[in-house]
Structure formats: structure tokens, C-alpha cells
Design a protein around this motif. Structure first.
Motif, PDB file in Angstrom:
ATOM      1  N   GLY A 181       0.842  -1.196   0.000  1.00  0.00           N
ATOM      2  CA  GLY A 181       0.000   0.000   0.000  1.00  0.00           C
ATOM      3  C   GLY A 181       0.873   1.239   0.000  1.00  0.00           C
ATOM      4  N   LYS A 182       0.448   2.247   0.751  1.00  0.00           N
ATOM      5  CA  LYS A 182       1.156   3.538   0.696  1.00  0.00           C
ATOM      6  C   LYS A 182       2.577   3.410   1.238  1.00  0.00           C
ATOM      7  CE  LYS A 182      -2.454   5.565   2.674  1.00  0.00           C
ATOM      8  NZ  LYS A 182      -3.548   4.653   2.322  1.00  0.00           N
ATOM      9  N   ILE A 183       2.707   2.826   2.445  1.00  0.00           N
ATOM     10  CA  ILE A 183       4.033   2.744   3.068  1.00  0.00           C
ATOM     11  C   ILE A 183       4.896   1.710   2.336  1.00  0.00           C
ATOM     12  CG2 ILE A 183       5.272   2.238   5.218  1.00  0.00           C
ATOM     13  CD1 ILE A 183       2.738   3.297   6.700  1.00  0.00           C
TER      14      ILE A 183
ATOM     15  N   ASP B 160       0.724  -9.144  -1.724  1.00  0.00           N
ATOM     16  CA  ASP B 160      -0.449  -8.352  -1.375  1.00  0.00           C
ATOM     17  C   ASP B 160      -1.610  -8.901  -2.188  1.00  0.00           C
ATOM     18  OD1 ASP B 160      -2.472  -6.385  -1.193  1.00  0.00           O
ATOM     19  OD2 ASP B 160      -1.006  -4.834  -0.751  1.00  0.00           O
ATOM     20  N   PRO B 161      -2.538  -9.619  -1.547  1.00  0.00           N
ATOM     21  CA  PRO B 161      -3.584 -10.297  -2.319  1.00  0.00           C
ATOM     22  C   PRO B 161      -4.586  -9.341  -2.949  1.00  0.00           C
ATOM     23  CG  PRO B 161      -3.955 -10.591   0.040  1.00  0.00           C
ATOM     24  CD  PRO B 161      -2.646  -9.876  -0.105  1.00  0.00           C
TER      25      PRO B 161
ATOM     26  N   ILE C 111       1.146  -4.045   6.547  1.00  0.00           N
ATOM     27  CA  ILE C 111      -0.243  -4.483   6.408  1.00  0.00           C
ATOM     28  C   ILE C 111      -1.022  -4.060   7.651  1.00  0.00           C
ATOM     29  CG2 ILE C 111       0.025  -6.479   4.896  1.00  0.00           C
ATOM     30  CD1 ILE C 111       0.617  -8.204   7.284  1.00  0.00           C
TER      31      ILE C 111
ATOM     32  N   CYS D 180       7.096  -2.381  11.245  1.00  0.00           N
ATOM     33  CA  CYS D 180       6.704  -1.026  11.643  1.00  0.00           C
ATOM     34  C   CYS D 180       5.222  -0.843  11.317  1.00  0.00           C
ATOM     35  CB  CYS D 180       7.541   0.019  10.901  1.00  0.00           C
ATOM     36  SG  CYS D 180       9.254  -0.007  11.404  1.00  0.00           S
TER      37      CYS D 180
ATOM     38  N   ASP E 202       8.941  -1.998  15.788  1.00  0.00           N
ATOM     39  CA  ASP E 202       8.488  -0.695  16.287  1.00  0.00           C
ATOM     40  C   ASP E 202       7.151  -0.828  17.004  1.00  0.00           C
ATOM     41  OD1 ASP E 202       8.577   2.202  16.487  1.00  0.00           O
ATOM     42  OD2 ASP E 202       7.036   2.272  14.937  1.00  0.00           O
TER      43      ASP E 202
ATOM     44  N   HIS F 111       7.175   2.464  19.166  1.00  0.00           N
ATOM     45  CA  HIS F 111       6.140   2.939  18.229  1.00  0.00           C
ATOM     46  C   HIS F 111       6.467   4.365  17.741  1.00  0.00           C
ATOM     47  CE1 HIS F 111       1.690   2.213  17.039  1.00  0.00           C
ATOM     48  NE2 HIS F 111       2.269   2.968  16.149  1.00  0.00           N
TER      49      HIS F 111
ATOM     50  N   ALA G 277       5.638   7.071  13.262  1.00  0.00           N
ATOM     51  CA  ALA G 277       5.041   8.339  12.812  1.00  0.00           C
ATOM     52  C   ALA G 277       5.671   9.536  13.503  1.00  0.00           C
ATOM     53  CB  ALA G 277       3.547   8.311  13.108  1.00  0.00           C
TER      54      ALA G 277
ATOM     55  N   ALA H  34      -9.127  -5.169   2.155  1.00  0.00           N
ATOM     56  CA  ALA H  34      -7.717  -4.825   1.906  1.00  0.00           C
ATOM     57  C   ALA H  34      -7.254  -3.690   2.795  1.00  0.00           C
ATOM     58  CB  ALA H  34      -7.537  -4.427   0.455  1.00  0.00           C
ATOM     59  N   LEU H  35      -8.081  -2.680   2.950  1.00  0.00           N
ATOM     60  CA  LEU H  35      -7.573  -1.433   3.532  1.00  0.00           C
ATOM     61  C   LEU H  35      -8.135  -1.112   4.907  1.00  0.00           C
ATOM     62  CD1 LEU H  35      -7.696   0.754   0.294  1.00  0.00           C
ATOM     63  CD2 LEU H  35      -5.763  -0.466   1.263  1.00  0.00           C
TER      64      LEU H  35
ATOM     65  N   ARG I  31      -8.434   2.435   6.487  1.00  0.00           N
ATOM     66  CA  ARG I  31      -7.763   3.403   5.629  1.00  0.00           C
ATOM     67  C   ARG I  31      -8.574   3.742   4.381  1.00  0.00           C
ATOM     68  NH1 ARG I  31      -4.323   1.282   8.551  1.00  0.00           N
ATOM     69  NH2 ARG I  31      -4.547  -0.740   7.597  1.00  0.00           N
TER      70      ARG I  31
ATOM     71  N   ARG J 195      -5.522   0.437  -7.858  1.00  0.00           N
ATOM     72  CA  ARG J 195      -5.460  -1.021  -7.849  1.00  0.00           C
ATOM     73  C   ARG J 195      -5.916  -1.610  -9.181  1.00  0.00           C
ATOM     74  NH1 ARG J 195      -5.160  -2.853  -2.324  1.00  0.00           N
ATOM     75  NH2 ARG J 195      -4.298  -0.964  -1.424  1.00  0.00           N
TER      76      ARG J 195
HETATM   77  N1  LIG Z   1       4.613   2.403  13.210  1.00  0.00           N
HETATM   78  C1  LIG Z   1       3.831   3.447  13.000  1.00  0.00           C
HETATM   79  O1  LIG Z   1       3.878   4.432  13.724  1.00  0.00           O
HETATM   80  C2  LIG Z   1       2.880   3.455  11.840  1.00  0.00           C
HETATM   81  C3  LIG Z   1       2.609   4.652  11.168  1.00  0.00           C
HETATM   82  C4  LIG Z   1       1.730   4.643  10.089  1.00  0.00           C
HETATM   83  C5  LIG Z   1       1.113   3.449   9.706  1.00  0.00           C
HETATM   84  N2  LIG Z   1       1.387   2.309  10.395  1.00  0.00           N
HETATM   85  C6  LIG Z   1       0.800   1.030   9.988  1.00  0.00           C
HETATM   86  O2  LIG Z   1       1.426   0.597   8.779  1.00  0.00           O
HETATM   87  C7  LIG Z   1       0.570  -0.288   8.081  1.00  0.00           C
HETATM   88  C8  LIG Z   1       0.509   0.078   6.605  1.00  0.00           C
HETATM   89  O3  LIG Z   1      -0.044   1.371   6.443  1.00  0.00           O
HETATM   90  P1  LIG Z   1      -0.356   1.998   4.982  1.00  0.00           P
HETATM   91  O4  LIG Z   1      -0.671   3.427   5.207  1.00  0.00           O
HETATM   92  O5  LIG Z   1       0.689   1.594   4.017  1.00  0.00           O
HETATM   93  O6  LIG Z   1      -1.703   1.240   4.652  1.00  0.00           O
HETATM   94  P2  LIG Z   1      -2.352   0.959   3.216  1.00  0.00           P
HETATM   95  O7  LIG Z   1      -3.783   0.696   3.486  1.00  0.00           O
HETATM   96  O8  LIG Z   1      -1.987   2.005   2.236  1.00  0.00           O
HETATM   97  O9  LIG Z   1      -1.661  -0.411   2.780  1.00  0.00           O
HETATM   98  C9  LIG Z   1      -1.909  -1.654   3.385  1.00  0.00           C
HETATM   99  C10 LIG Z   1      -1.748  -2.732   2.322  1.00  0.00           C
HETATM  100  O10 LIG Z   1      -1.899  -3.999   2.947  1.00  0.00           O
HETATM  101  C11 LIG Z   1      -2.570  -4.849   2.011  1.00  0.00           C
HETATM  102  N3  LIG Z   1      -3.156  -5.975   2.729  1.00  0.00           N
HETATM  103  C12 LIG Z   1      -4.325  -6.040   3.426  1.00  0.00           C
HETATM  104  N4  LIG Z   1      -4.486  -7.287   3.927  1.00  0.00           N
HETATM  105  C13 LIG Z   1      -3.392  -8.001   3.539  1.00  0.00           C
HETATM  106  C14 LIG Z   1      -2.977  -9.345   3.739  1.00  0.00           C
HETATM  107  N5  LIG Z   1      -3.737 -10.213   4.429  1.00  0.00           N
HETATM  108  N6  LIG Z   1      -1.790  -9.735   3.218  1.00  0.00           N
HETATM  109  C15 LIG Z   1      -1.015  -8.869   2.509  1.00  0.00           C
HETATM  110  N7  LIG Z   1      -1.371  -7.587   2.251  1.00  0.00           N
HETATM  111  C16 LIG Z   1      -2.541  -7.165   2.774  1.00  0.00           C
HETATM  112  C17 LIG Z   1      -3.588  -3.949   1.343  1.00  0.00           C
HETATM  113  O11 LIG Z   1      -4.006  -4.436   0.085  1.00  0.00           O
HETATM  114  C18 LIG Z   1      -2.799  -2.641   1.210  1.00  0.00           C
HETATM  115  O12 LIG Z   1      -2.195  -2.546  -0.061  1.00  0.00           O
HETATM  116  C19 LIG Z   1      -0.760  -0.199   8.819  1.00  0.00           C
HETATM  117  O13 LIG Z   1      -0.855  -1.288   9.702  1.00  0.00           O
HETATM  118  C20 LIG Z   1      -0.654   1.093   9.620  1.00  0.00           C
HETATM  119  O14 LIG Z   1      -1.497   1.103  10.747  1.00  0.00           O
HETATM  120  C21 LIG Z   1       2.267   2.290  11.438  1.00  0.00           C
END
Ligand SMILES: NC(=O)c1ccc[n+]([C@@H]2O[C@H](COP(=O)([O-])OP(=O)(O)OC[C@H]3O[C@@H](n4cnc5c(N)ncnc54)[C@H](O)[C@@H]3O)[C@@H](O)[C@H]2O)c1
Ligand SMILES: O=C(O)CC[C@@H](O)C(=O)O
Length: 526
Positions: free
Chosen positions: A148-150, A169-170, A201, A228, A254, A278, A281, A377-378, A381, A394
Motif C-alpha cells: 500500500g502507501k508505506i 499483497d492479495p 499491512i 513497523c 516498532d 512505536h 510516525a 484490503a484497507l 484506511r 489497484r
Molecule cells: N509504526 C507506526 O507508527 C505506523 C505509522 C503509520 C502506519 N502504520 C501502519 O502501517 C501499516 C501500513 O499502512 P499503509 O498506510 O501503508 O496502509 P495501506 O492501506 O496504504 O496499505 C496496506 C496494504 O496492505 C494490504 N493488505 C491487506 N491485507 C493483507 C494481507 N492479508 N496480506 C497482505 N497484504 C494485505 C492492502 O491491500 C494494502 O495494499 C498499517 O498497519 C498502519 O497502521 C504504522
């Protein structure tokens, strides 16, 4: 003047925005009972991850209009309870993307070069150059779980460092993964081949304990894992054992199952593990981004304007919202259902607005259907604002049609999705007191309210089949709450829709498909 309570540390930029329209009280470290005591005074609540907004707190509120989470995850907010009370929940889906991605990359390099322990040793007065011989990431394989984004930003930077990228990423198409420079592979292959595995994820029932003793056993002794994302995706005891026994080389974490991290075996693993509290962010830039993003939304809602990243209630004008609100839930539920029936990687979604819904005013229902489709998936989010963009990214093709002549119900919604499990369709309408009913599945007429756990079969309509399925489920202690068969002709093909009390245990679906007369079976969680 409205009153806003800020119950976690938030950047001043956010407080300044809130102060334009409200009296702002910053009260951090409140105990749940203290929050319950004072929440009745406030129109808005702004939090980070420190405050748990439980059902009790939401019920104790009397004038709360909005809860703003300065960050992505709203897993510390009881969103259904807020929705029931008509409270908008907003977040900042992108404000800390770069911060979290950079933290994961920093963790990967620090772990490879033992930087935290080497630094500590020099500060203790030592000069040890033998213990801290590291590994290069250049030409190594990085397995990204969640693109996804990260995950995408991590891929971008890792590619520039000369890493080979595998991704799992399914819900992402092969084309999209290739655009990001990743080869999309099955999880087992990623576990077997990756030198570094980084998790991006959400924590869901499917991803809880994804890294466990069994999956750790598939990895190479040189593999290093970075998390993370969210605690609970890794079985911490199994990870500690795998590092201790040399089954993998190390980990950088983290996030933890329970935060703050209590007594833990993880602390005793020396230079092979890095633990941060943690901090993903926690950059000045991200904290300004999320504070401004969420404070602006709180300000707008207090001024009667829509929020741009509402997780639960769309930002529509009050008239349209009032009219469409019951149908939004219908559209989301059908989207979630058809997405699961079609399999994760949906390529096309057809949305047909029928009867009274066949007007331009109903367009938000298409977005609601997409939000439902992307929920697996999301999770939190996806919202009414980003659902269409996420779908486009997607590669999901959305086709919208209207049929005013479909008059079985005042208004109904028909969705058809094509994905990895083929093409499936569902139709739904609101009955009686605006209760959601599924009225058709894959072209077979039924009439059932959806429930949290459901099982659908496609089978031949013949004597004994219902009994056989009932006994099979009974033998696995699965309790059926309700069951209905839909058929077009007697003894032809039929669909069975069962509401069950608990999720179907692993492996039963395959057994169900073996029952003579059953052609296919699907289980969904709504
Ligand atoms: N450590 C921190 O402080 C911190 C900061 C920001 C986000 N996060 C966490 O990072 C993670 C990712 O955030 P993001 O903004 O990239 O989210 P996002 O929604 O943009 O991406 C998540 C991705 O995971 C995929 N996904 C969902 N279920 C799945 C599975 N069973 N197997 C494989 N892939 C799967 C989705 O298709 C999506 O592409 C989240 O858990 C978020 O809470 C942590
Ligand atoms: O508030 C924080 O620092 C945690 C942020 C992160 O976990 C999120 O979900 O956005």
C-alpha cells in the motif's frame, strides 16, 4: 463557542487551527473514568494512539460530533459505536506515510550494521570492531508484505539501494506491483527467498500472527524481519525463539502485541534485535501533517461542512445524506460481500442502481460500494473520499449503470464483481424498517439479512443435501443461525445462504466442496 478536547500530545499547528473555531482544552494522560466524566462537555475529541475511545466513553458523550485521530489507524476507536451515535470519525490516511516508511528503512539498515549496539558500545568507552561486522543490503532480496502507501515508498527507496523486490499483497494487481518495481509472489515463496522481510499491512483476523513458528521455519537463517506496521502480526514468543535458535538472523520491531512493551524475551536478544517504542510516525514533519490534516477536518465539521477523510460517515450535504444514509450501509455491505465472493484481486465492479435509486443523486452509493469492496484490503484506511482513487490505483474498473424499471423493491442495488474466484453478483434492498436484505446471489433469488459470518454454496437442488451440510457443520461444532435456499427451477442449480455463529474453522470449506452435489462454497465475514 464549540469545545474541543485534545487528549494526546498534538502538534501546536493543529491546536492553532482548532482555536479558530473552538475553545481547546489539552488534557493528556486522562484515565478512562476521567474521560467519561468530562466528555459530555465537548463537541469534538482529538487523539493520537494513546487514548482508547471505548463504547463507554462514546455513550457518555452528549454533544460529541467528531472524533479526530491524528494518524492512520483508528483501531483505538470503537468506530461502530461512534457511527451508531452519528459521530463522524476522521483520520489522516497519508500524513505519516513517509515517516513510517523511512523508519522501516532505517530499521533495516540499523539491524544490518548493528548500529544501535555499536553506538552503545562506543559510548561505554569500548572500541570493538569485530563484534559488529554487518551485512549489505545491496543485491539482497527484500520481501514486502503489503504494497500500500508505506510498502510502495519502501519499495521505491529499496530499489534505489539495489535490492531485488518481492511483494505479497492479495489485493494488488501484478501490473500495479510491476509499476512499483516489485515481483508479486505468494507468501510462502517470499518467506523462503527474502533476506529481509518488511511488514506493511493492517492487523486483521487474516494477518494476526502471520509470522509464527510455522512461517518462521520457512525462512533462511540469514533472514531479518522488520515490523513497523502493527503489533500482533508477529507471534513475539515464536520470533524470540527463532532468533535465539539461529533460525533467522534478527528482527527490528516498532510495534508490539501490547504497548508499552512489558516484560519480554525480546529484550534479551542483544544486537540481533532492535526495539523502538512505536516511533514510526514520530517525525516533526509527520506530526505537523497529521495534526493539520485532522484539525482542519474537525474545524470544518464544527462549521457544518463535510470532512474529507471520514472513516464512517460520508461528507455529503445533510439533505442527501439523510435520504441516502440507509442505502450507504447497504452498498458497503454488498461491496464487501461481492468482493469476498469474487476473491481478493477484483478487476471489474459493475454497480447497477435500480428502481428509485436510478438517479444521479445516488452516485455516492457507487463510492460506498467501492469502500465496502476495498474494506478487506484497507480496513479503516479506505473512506468515502479515497475509495475511488484507491480502486483506480489497484486497477479496478468500475462500471455504473441505472435501471429505473427494476421495480421488485422501491430501490435496490445490484453489484457484480470479477476477481480471482470468477464473476459473482449480489443484489440487496432495504425492507420493512430499513433492514438490509440480500435478495439475490449469483442470479438466485433469496431473502436473507446479512450476518457477520456467512457461508454460501452453489449446489444441485436434490434431497438430502441440506442435511449433509448441516451434519458436516455440526461435526465441526459450527452452529447455523439461519439458512435459506434460492433456486430458479426445481432440482436444478441452487444457492444456499447460511448465517453461522462463528467463523468457519480452517479446512472445512474444502470438505464442504467435497460433499456430493455441492459445486462450490464460499465463506465471508462482514
Ligand atoms: N509504526 C507506526 O507508527 C505506523 C505509522 C503509520 C502506519 N502504520 C501502519 O502501517 C501499516 C501500513 O499502512 P499503509 O498506510 O501503508 O496502509 P495501506 O492501506 O496504504 O496499505 C496496506 C496494504 O496492505 C494490504 N493488505 C491487506 N491485507 C493483507 C494481507 N492479508 N496480506 C497482505 N497484504 C494485505 C492492502 O491491500 C494494502 O495494499 C498499517 O498497519 C498502519 O497502521 C504504522
Ligand atoms: O500516533 C502515533 O504516533 C501512531 C501512528 C501510527 O501507528 C498510525 O496508525 O498512524
Amino acid at each position: 463557542m464549540s469545545k474541543v478536547l485534545v487528549s494526546d500530545p498534538i502538534d501546536q499547528a493543529g491546536i492553532d487551527i482548532l482555536s479558530q473555531v473552538a475553545t481547546v482544552d489539552v488534557k493528556t494522560n486522562l484515565k478512562p473514568a476521567e474521560l467519561i466524566e468530562i466528555i459530555g462537555e465537548y463537541d469534538a475529541l482529538m487523539i493520537r494512539s494513546g487514548t482508547r475511545v471505548t463504547q463507554e466513553i462514546i455513550e457518555a458523550s452528549t454533544q460529541l460530533k467528531i472524533i479526530g485521530r491524528a494518524g492512520v489507524g483508528v483501531d483505538n476507536v470503537d468506530v461502530p459505536a461512534a457511527t451508531r451515535k452519528g459521530i463522524v470519525v476522521v483520520n489522516s490516511p497519508e500524513g505519516n506515510t513517509i515517516a513510517a516508511a523511512e523508519h522501516a528503512l532505517a530499521m533495516m539498515l540499523s539491524l544490518s550494521r548493528h548500529i544501535p549496539d555499536a553506538n552503545a558500545s562506543v559510548k561505554r568507552g569500548e572500541w570493538d570492531r569485530k563484534t559488529f561486522v554487518g551485512a549489505e543490503v545491496y543485491k539482497k532480496t527484500l520481501g514486502i508484505v503489503g504494497l500500500g502507501k508505506i510498502g510502495s515508498h519502501v519499495a521505491h527507496v529499496a530499489k534505489a539501494m539495489g535490492m531485488k523486490l518481492l511483494a505479497y499483497d492479495p489485493f494488488i494487481s501484478t501490473e500495479r506491483a510491476e509499476q512499483i518495481g516489485c515481483q508479486l509472489v505468494e507468501l510462502d515463496l517470499l518467506f523462503q527467498q527474502a533476506d529481509y522481510i518488511t511488514l506493511h499491512i493492517p492487523k486483521t483476523p487474516e494477518t494476526a500472527n502471520l509470522i509464527n513458528a510455522k512461517t518462521l521455519a520457512k525462512m533462511k537463517p540469514t533472514t531479518r524481519i522488520i515490523n513497523c506496521a502493527r503489533g500482533g502480526i508477529i507471534d513475539e514468543a515464536a520470533l524470540a525463539a527463532a532468533i535465539k535458535e539461529g533460525k533467522i538472523a534478527g528482527a527490528a520491531l516498532d510495534v508490539f502485541d501490547s504497548e508499552p512493551l512489558a516484560e519480554s524475551e525480546l529484550r534479551s536478544l542483544g544486537k540481533d534485535i532492535i526495539l523502538t517504542p512505536h516511533l514510526g510516525a514520530s517525525t516533526a514533519e509527520a506530526q505537523v501533517n497529521v495534526a493539520i490534516d485532522v484539525a482542519e477536518q474537525i474545524r470544518d465539521v464544527l462549521l457544518g461542512l463535510p470532512a474529507r477523510s471520514a472513516v464512517n460517515i460520508p461528507g455529503l450535504g445533510p439533505d442527501i445524506l439523510e435520504e441516502l444514509k440507509p442505502y450507504m450501509q447497504l452498498a458497503e455491505t454488498l461491496g464487501n460481500l461481492v468482493g469476498q465472493l469474487a476473491g481478493g484481486r477484483v478487476e471489474t465492479l459493475n454497480v447497477k442502481l435500480q428502481g428509485d435509486l436510478a438517479t444521479n443523486k445516488s452516485q455516492p452509493l457507487v463510492v460506498a460500494a467501492l469502500k465496502g469492496l476495498l474494506y478487506q484490503a484497507l480496513r479503516e484506511r479506505v473512506n468515502y473520499v479515497n475509495a475511488s482513487i484507491e480502486a483506480k490505483e489497484r486497477g479496478i474498473r468500475v462500471i455504473e449503470t441505472r435501471d429505473a424499471s427494476a421495480r421488485d423493491y422501491a430501490g435496490s442495488l445490484h453489484l457484480e464483481a470479477t476477481g480471482t474466484l470468477g464473476t459473482h453478483s449480489v443484489t440487496g434492498a432495504l425492507l420493512g424498517d430499513k433492514e438490509i436484505h440480500l435478495t439475490d446471489v449469483d442470479g438466485f433469488p433469496i431473502n436473507v439479512p446479512p450476518s457477520k459470518y456467512m457461508l454460501f454454496t452453489l449446489h444441485r437442488d436434490m434431497p438430502g443435501i441440506i442435511g449433509k451440510l448441516g451434519s458436516l457443520l455440526g461435526s465441526f461444532n459450527v452452529n447455523i443461525a439461519s439458512m435459506q435456499v434460492g433456486r430458479k427451477i426445481v432440482r436444478g442449480d441452487a444457492v444456499m445462504a447460511l448465517s453461522i455463529d462463528d467463523p468457519l474453522p480452517d479446512g472445512i470449506l474444502d470438505e464442504i466442496k467435497q460433499v456430493s452435489g455441492i459445486r462450490d462454497a464460499y465463506t465471508v465475514t462482514l
